[in-house]
Design an enzyme around this catalytic site. Structure first.
Site, PDB file in Angstrom:
ATOM      1  N   ARG A  66      45.190  34.917  40.313  1.00  0.00           N
ATOM      2  CA  ARG A  66      44.521  35.499  39.097  1.00  0.00           C
ATOM      3  C   ARG A  66      44.743  34.462  37.974  1.00  0.00           C
ATOM      4  NH1 ARG A  66      48.473  33.661  36.693  1.00  0.00           N
ATOM      5  NH2 ARG A  66      48.044  35.017  35.021  1.00  0.00           N
ATOM      6  N   GLY A  67      44.145  34.699  36.741  1.00  0.00           N
ATOM      7  CA  GLY A  67      43.984  33.656  35.855  1.00  0.00           C
ATOM      8  C   GLY A  67      42.487  33.477  35.919  1.00  0.00           C
ATOM      9  N   ALA A  68      42.109  33.270  34.887  1.00  0.00           N
ATOM     10  CA  ALA A  68      40.277  32.893  34.944  1.00  0.00           C
ATOM     11  C   ALA A  68      40.068  31.656  35.586  1.00  0.00           C
ATOM     12  CB  ALA A  68      39.714  32.894  33.230  1.00  0.00           C
ATOM     13  N   ARG A 109      36.211  40.700  39.447  1.00  0.00           N
ATOM     14  CA  ARG A 109      36.794  40.706  38.461  1.00  0.00           C
ATOM     15  C   ARG A 109      35.754  40.366  37.141  1.00  0.00           C
ATOM     16  NH1 ARG A 109      42.410  39.839  38.118  1.00  0.00           N
ATOM     17  NH2 ARG A 109      42.222  40.618  36.372  1.00  0.00           N
ATOM     18  N   GLN A 217      52.954  39.299  34.510  1.00  0.00           N
ATOM     19  CA  GLN A 217      52.790  37.791  34.737  1.00  0.00           C
ATOM     20  C   GLN A 217      54.018  37.132  33.938  1.00  0.00           C
ATOM     21  OE1 GLN A 217      50.537  40.133  33.981  1.00  0.00           O
ATOM     22  NE2 GLN A 217      48.576  39.754  34.874  1.00  0.00           N
ATOM     23  N   ASP A 258      40.441  34.500  29.174  1.00  0.00           N
ATOM     24  CA  ASP A 258      39.523  34.913  30.236  1.00  0.00           C
ATOM     25  C   ASP A 258      37.758  34.786  29.861  1.00  0.00           C
ATOM     26  OD1 ASP A 258      40.778  36.490  32.919  1.00  0.00           O
ATOM     27  OD2 ASP A 258      42.285  36.307  31.190  1.00  0.00           O
ATOM     28  N   ASN A 268      41.398  38.358  26.640  1.00  0.00           N
ATOM     29  CA  ASN A 268      42.392  37.834  27.084  1.00  0.00           C
ATOM     30  C   ASN A 268      43.622  39.093  27.747  1.00  0.00           C
ATOM     31  OD1 ASN A 268      43.916  35.392  28.368  1.00  0.00           O
ATOM     32  ND2 ASN A 268      45.785  36.280  26.765  1.00  0.00           N
ATOM     33  N   LYS A 269      44.541  38.807  28.312  1.00  0.00           N
ATOM     34  CA  LYS A 269      45.299  39.801  28.953  1.00  0.00           C
ATOM     35  C   LYS A 269      45.752  40.846  27.795  1.00  0.00           C
ATOM     36  CE  LYS A 269      46.173  40.275  32.243  1.00  0.00           C
ATOM     37  NZ  LYS A 269      45.311  41.001  33.295  1.00  0.00           N
TER      38      LYS A 269
END
Length: 370
Positions: A66-68, A109, A217, A258, A268-269
């Site tokens: 995970r994480g762009a 995603r 996270q 992201d 973003n998150k």
């Protein structure tokens, strides 16, 4: 899948001095993609290995990766593996099989722009090599392009760290939300990479990380990374951000992204918008750190798709014992994975091309075109 340009291997070796953690990479000797399963951090460190692009796609969906930026690199290697599989069909049906795999990978995603940017690059390289020289050249081109994306991500992250570290001073307490370190990238980090670089320079930095519900996270991944680096930190619940900023406990806030569109609107998150609003209210500079590959300079905010994930992520948490339910199993829960922060709440973007300041609708395009 072992034969690539030797200069790419040399560049990987030269960048490894920056990587205390290798969250994902390609094992050229065995022809497999390897990644650290982030669902198990901080309790266990387990690496997964596969030569099947479908398994990589599943790892992206399940947030093992995970994480762009990390998603982009993983997607690139997944499509390279798909090209190798499609080669077994020979010339006939090769591009059709590759296109089918690309669609499958891109469906994993929807918010992370790096994913689409990376698959487009690998698909273009494979298609062009196939047209010019045939299947074997196409497979090699796919692996080399994916590896270039990997190298560019590490190099770009280090540059983001170098650029952003100039904005931090000894004595700063930096708040960050979600994980934007090595585990979210090919190995160095974006927002957490800025903090890491400043720490490497000898600056006395302290960090406050949110827990980042619902997947935690911050509590799981940031805690693991910061402890490995020896950087002092405190962990807070997401809803404490306003209070700690009102008490003057935060010097600066830095988050990742992201997807960033031409206007500066930033996906973003979930919870990032809340952090940005609190920062604006209390006069705390709010920075977004991201590589050029996260920007979509030809699109506006309407292009941002907000992924909605399983309600079970809200109904429970990941613990050392595994998934633990924290409420009744039939409770209706809404779980958007991202939100969008408007540009007026953002002080500047920290990128591998330099710092981008307002007006963003002018300076984003200008910076990325230079």
């Amino acid at each position: 899948m072992r034969d690539i340009d030797p200069s790419l291997r040399r560049e990987i070796e030269s960048l490894e001095r920056f990587l205390k953690v290798k969250p994902l990479y390609f094992d050229f000797d065995e022809g497999v993609f390897v990644w650290l399963d982030t669902r198990l951090i901080p309790f266990r460190e387990v690496y997964r290995r596969t030569s099947d692009y479908r398994r990589v796609a599943r790892a992206i969906v399940d947030m093992e990766i995970r994480g762009a930026p990390a998603i982009g690199v993983a997607a690139a290697y997944a499509l390279a593996l798909a090209a190798a599989e499609a080669a077994s069909r020979g010339g006939e049906g090769f591009i059709e099989a590759l296109s089918e795999a690309r669609r499958e990978i891109e469906s994993t995603r929807p918010t992370a722009y790096n994913l689409f940017w990376a698959t487009a690059r690998v698909y273009g390289a494979v298609s062009e090599a196939f047209r010019r020289s045939g299947v074997d050249a196409a497979v090699r081109a796919g692996l080399e392009e994916a590896t270039r994306i990997y190298v560019e991500d590490v190099r770009g992250n280090v540059e983001i760290g170098r650029v952003g570290a100039r904005l931090l001073e000894s004595g700063d307490t930096v708040l960050t939300h979600c994980n934007t370190g090595a585990l979210a990238t090919a190995g160095f980090g974006t927002a957490l990479g800025v903090i890491r670089y400043a720490w490497m320079e000898g600056k006395d930095i302290r960090v406050i990380t949110t827990e980042t519900r619902p997947v935690l996270q911050g509590a799981r991944l940031n805690v693991w990374e910061l402890r490995k680096e020896g950087i002092p930190f405190k962990l807070v619940v997401d809803s404490a951000v306003g209070l700690i900023m009102s008490r003057g406990m935060v010097s600066k806030a830095i988050v990742g992204a992201d997807r960033i569109v031409s206007t500066g609107h930033t996906a973003n998150k979930i919870g990032t918008y809340m952090v940005a609003m609190a920062a604006s209210r209390h006069g705390v500079p709010f920075y977004v750190a991201a590589p050029a590959s996260t920007f979509q300079p030809d699109a506006g905010p309407e292009a941002i798709v907000i992924e909605e994930r399983s309600p079970d992520e809200v109904r429970g948490v990941i613990s050392e014992a595994g998934y633990v339910r924290i409420t009744l199993g039939d409770v209706e829960a809404y779980n958007p994975s991202f939100d969008v922060t408007p540009p007026e709440l953002i002080t500047a973007f920290i990128t591998d091309r330099g710092v981008i300041e307002p007006p963003f609708d002018v300076n984003i395009r200008r910076t990325l075109e230079d």
